[in-house]
Design a protein around this motif. Structure first.
Motif, PDB file in Angstrom:
ATOM      1  N   LEU A 188      15.981  21.411 -59.927  1.00 23.19           N
ATOM      2  CA  LEU A 188      16.529  20.660 -61.057  1.00 23.19           C
ATOM      3  C   LEU A 188      18.058  20.643 -61.024  1.00 23.19           C
ATOM      4  O   LEU A 188      18.681  19.606 -61.248  1.00 23.19           O
ATOM      5  CB  LEU A 188      16.043  21.275 -62.377  1.00 23.19           C
ATOM      6  CG  LEU A 188      14.605  20.891 -62.775  1.00 23.19           C
ATOM      7  CD1 LEU A 188      14.186  21.642 -64.023  1.00 23.19           C
ATOM      8  CD2 LEU A 188      14.513  19.386 -62.982  1.00 23.19           C
ATOM      9  N   THR A 189      18.668  21.813 -60.732  1.00 27.44           N
ATOM     10  CA  THR A 189      20.134  21.889 -60.659  1.00 27.44           C
ATOM     11  C   THR A 189      20.643  20.934 -59.588  1.00 27.44           C
ATOM     12  O   THR A 189      21.584  20.164 -59.802  1.00 27.44           O
ATOM     13  CB  THR A 189      20.582  23.320 -60.317  1.00 27.44           C
ATOM     14  OG1 THR A 189      19.790  24.219 -61.039  1.00 27.44           O
ATOM     15  CG2 THR A 189      22.050  23.522 -60.601  1.00 27.44           C
ATOM     16  N   ALA A 247      22.797  13.394 -59.414  1.00 26.68           N
ATOM     17  CA  ALA A 247      22.903  12.367 -60.451  1.00 26.68           C
ATOM     18  C   ALA A 247      24.348  12.209 -60.915  1.00 26.68           C
ATOM     19  O   ALA A 247      24.858  11.083 -61.048  1.00 26.68           O
ATOM     20  CB  ALA A 247      22.015  12.749 -61.633  1.00 26.68           C
ATOM     21  N   LEU A 248      25.038  13.336 -61.086  1.00 29.33           N
ATOM     22  CA  LEU A 248      26.444  13.318 -61.517  1.00 29.33           C
ATOM     23  C   LEU A 248      27.302  12.587 -60.492  1.00 29.33           C
ATOM     24  O   LEU A 248      28.156  11.757 -60.843  1.00 29.33           O
ATOM     25  CB  LEU A 248      26.922  14.759 -61.701  1.00 29.33           C
ATOM     26  CG  LEU A 248      28.324  14.932 -62.295  1.00 29.33           C
ATOM     27  CD1 LEU A 248      28.330  14.416 -63.741  1.00 29.33           C
ATOM     28  CD2 LEU A 248      28.741  16.387 -62.247  1.00 29.33           C
ATOM     29  N   GLY A 274      19.217  18.312 -58.385  1.00 33.44           N
ATOM     30  CA  GLY A 274      19.012  16.927 -58.824  1.00 33.44           C
ATOM     31  C   GLY A 274      20.086  16.487 -59.795  1.00 33.44           C
ATOM     32  O   GLY A 274      20.625  15.377 -59.696  1.00 33.44           O
ATOM     33  N   ALA A 275      20.487  17.386 -60.707  1.00 37.76           N
ATOM     34  CA  ALA A 275      21.526  17.060 -61.681  1.00 37.76           C
ATOM     35  C   ALA A 275      22.854  16.795 -60.976  1.00 37.76           C
ATOM     36  O   ALA A 275      23.587  15.867 -61.339  1.00 37.76           O
ATOM     37  CB  ALA A 275      21.669  18.198 -62.677  1.00 37.76           C
TER      38      ALA A 275
END
Lengths: 261, 254
Positions: free
Chosen positions: A9-10, A16-17, A12-13
């Motif tokens: 998840l980290t 995305a950023l 992926g974030a």
């Protein structure tokens, strides 16, 4: 939550950023202005062939002259700095500290303008020649320290072996110490070369004759005459074409040296 | 000066003669008045604990260390005299180091020819012939074009011996020649040294190899604390030491 899920998840974030940031830049940038000011095809065509046959050629030529001159003078200074005779050590130290402490631009300016006015002597090669003398003087101060470090990095047993075979100190230096020292300092010396390529751009301050202009002077003149920044982009590309293979070479040599030990 | 250039093999003159040699590093006196000699054709092994000054003594003999006081005669020539051409004397004294000290940027043949050409002014072809002969002598004829890094420690040390021999020295100094070697490689180097001794070479060997000292040495010198404590035939010094310090040292190493 499992640790692996959390990590995914980290990650992926972060992706995305990054994509968001790129999207913002793309959306906000004035592409029309960028293209017409930095990537104007007509201005680019006008730069050729002189940007290669004059400007890039001179950049390479000046770099070569300054580097060879800097190496020779640097070698003499390094040997002086290692001399058992105290005044030689003092003189070399004073020279090195002086010219490493001054901006190269100031030294070039001094040789191009102050020296001719003060002594009525114009260095051979006009402004370009004066600037090159200054570059040799500045680069030799850096190169001298590099060479000295290289000589000191050669194990003392090498000198002992050569001397125990009856070899004279100067032959010991020439055929045993220096070849090994230069092998050790090839990466930092290549770095000096890359720095020197970029420092030839400082020669513009000397005021170059048309045929003597190197990349930066050439591009700057053309920016003024065409009121367009495209020549700067071309010059930047040409600098990278010259320097990138060299920095890659340094990285390769450093890996090779590490393996050899 | 002129004496130095002649082959000074005068009968009865010791190859090496050291008188009242002192050597200090700063406040630390490492050699405290050494009297020592090596006769022509003699093999002298110098033993002793580390820090006893034995390596320093050996390095003084070709003046890699500058003596603080005393005289050092090589074939009757005082090498502490400023008038003596040290480089010329050194071509007659072969030296082998603990760490080999081969020139890593040159291949084996060029390691052997460099000083012949630069110091002995031999032609390249003559130097090459001498090099090939000495490489064969140490059993490494097939390594002529190898670089030092491609050789084992034992092979490197044998190349170093061949390099010293290529100067046609009158004597050889060995500074712990097998101490940096893996145990299984020591034998090859010692075999080369034994053959040299058999051929009549004058040798001064600083070593921890008591077997070699016993078998090959004409004389064993025991040093401790910067002085020569005891010397004599190997069977006497190693088999029946007279001094307490010698006994103590031998009980630790034998």
């Amino acid at each position: 939550m499992k640790r692996s899920t959390r990590r995914r998840l980290t990650r992926g974030a972060l992706y995305a950023l990054f994509i968001l940031a790129v999207a913002v830049v793309v959306a906000l940038a004035d592409w029309g202005a960028i293209r017409s000011n930095f990537f104007d095809v007509d201005v680019a065509i006008e730069a050729f062939p002189e940007i290669l046959t004059v400007a890039a050629k001179n950049t390479v030529l000046y770099t070569a002259i300054a580097f060879v001159g800097g190496l020779l003078l640097g070698l003499i200074l390094a040997l002086m700095k290692l001399s058992p005779v105290l005044p030689y050590r003092w003189a070399a130290t004073a020279y090195i500290e002086l010219f490493r402490g001054l901006p190269a631009l100031l030294v070039i300016f001094g040789f191009a303008f102050a020296v001719p006015i003060a002594f009525g002597w114009r260095p051979p090669g006009g402004s370009a020649g004066a600037g090159l003398i200054a570059l040799i003087i500045v680069s030799s101060a850096y190169i001298a320290e590099t060479i000295r470090a290289g000589i000191e990095a050669v194990p003392p047993g090498q000198v002992e072996a050569a001397r125990s075979l009856g070899m004279h100190p100067s032959w010991t230096m020439i055929s045993v110490v220096l070849p090994q020292a230069f092998r050790i300092i090839t990466p930092p010396l290549t770095n000096e070369l890359v720095i020197l390529i970029k420092d030839t751009s400082l020669l513009f301050i000397a005021g170059m004759a048309l045929g003597d202009r190197e990349l930066t002077t050439f591009a700057r003149d053309m920016v003024s005459s065409s009121a367009n920044a495209t020549p700067l982009v071309l010059a930047a590309l040409l600098y990278l074409i010259i320097t990138l293979p060299l920095t890659q070479l340094v990285a390769k040599l450093e890996r090779h040296n590490k393996r050899g030990r | 000066m002129s004496e130095v250039t002649e082959p000074a093999l005068r009968k009865g003159v010791p190859a090496i003669e050291v008188r009242n040699l002192h050597k200090s590093f700063g406040d630390n006196e490492v050699l405290k008045g050494i009297d020592f000699h090596v006769d022509q054709g003699e093999v002298v092994c110098v033993i002793g604990p580390s820090g006893s000054g034995k390596s320093t003594l050996l390095r003084c003999v070709n003046r890699l260390e500058e003596p603080t006081s005393g005289t050092i005669m090589v074939e009757g020539v005082d090498i502490t005299d400023d008038e003596t051409d040290l480089d010329k004397v050194r071509t007659r004294i072969g030296m082998v180091f603990q760490q080999f000290n081969l020139f890593p940027h040159l291949n084996v043949t060029r390691n052997l020819t460099l000083a012949q050409i630069r110091a002995k002014k031999r032609s390249k072809s003559e130097a090459g012939e001498v090099a090939a002969r000495n490489l064969a002598k140490v059993g490494l004829k097939d390594k002529a074009t190898a670089f030092p890094a491609q050789l084992s420690g034992g092979q490197q040390q044998r190349v170093a011996i061949a390099r010293a021999l290529s100067m046609d020295p009158d004597m050889m100094l060995f500074d712990e020649p097998t101490s940096a070697l893996d145990p299984e490689l020591v034998g090859d180097v010692l075999d080369v040294m034994k053959q040299l001794a058999k051929d009549g070479m004058t040798m001064m060997v600083v070593t921890h190899e008591m077997g070699f000292a016993r078998e090959v040495g004409d004389r064993v010198v025991f040093m401790d604390g910067g002085v020569v404590v005891e010397q004599g035939k190997p069977e006497d010094v190693l088999g029946n030491p007279q001094h307490e310090r010698t006994r103590e040292f031998l009980s630790k190493v034998l």
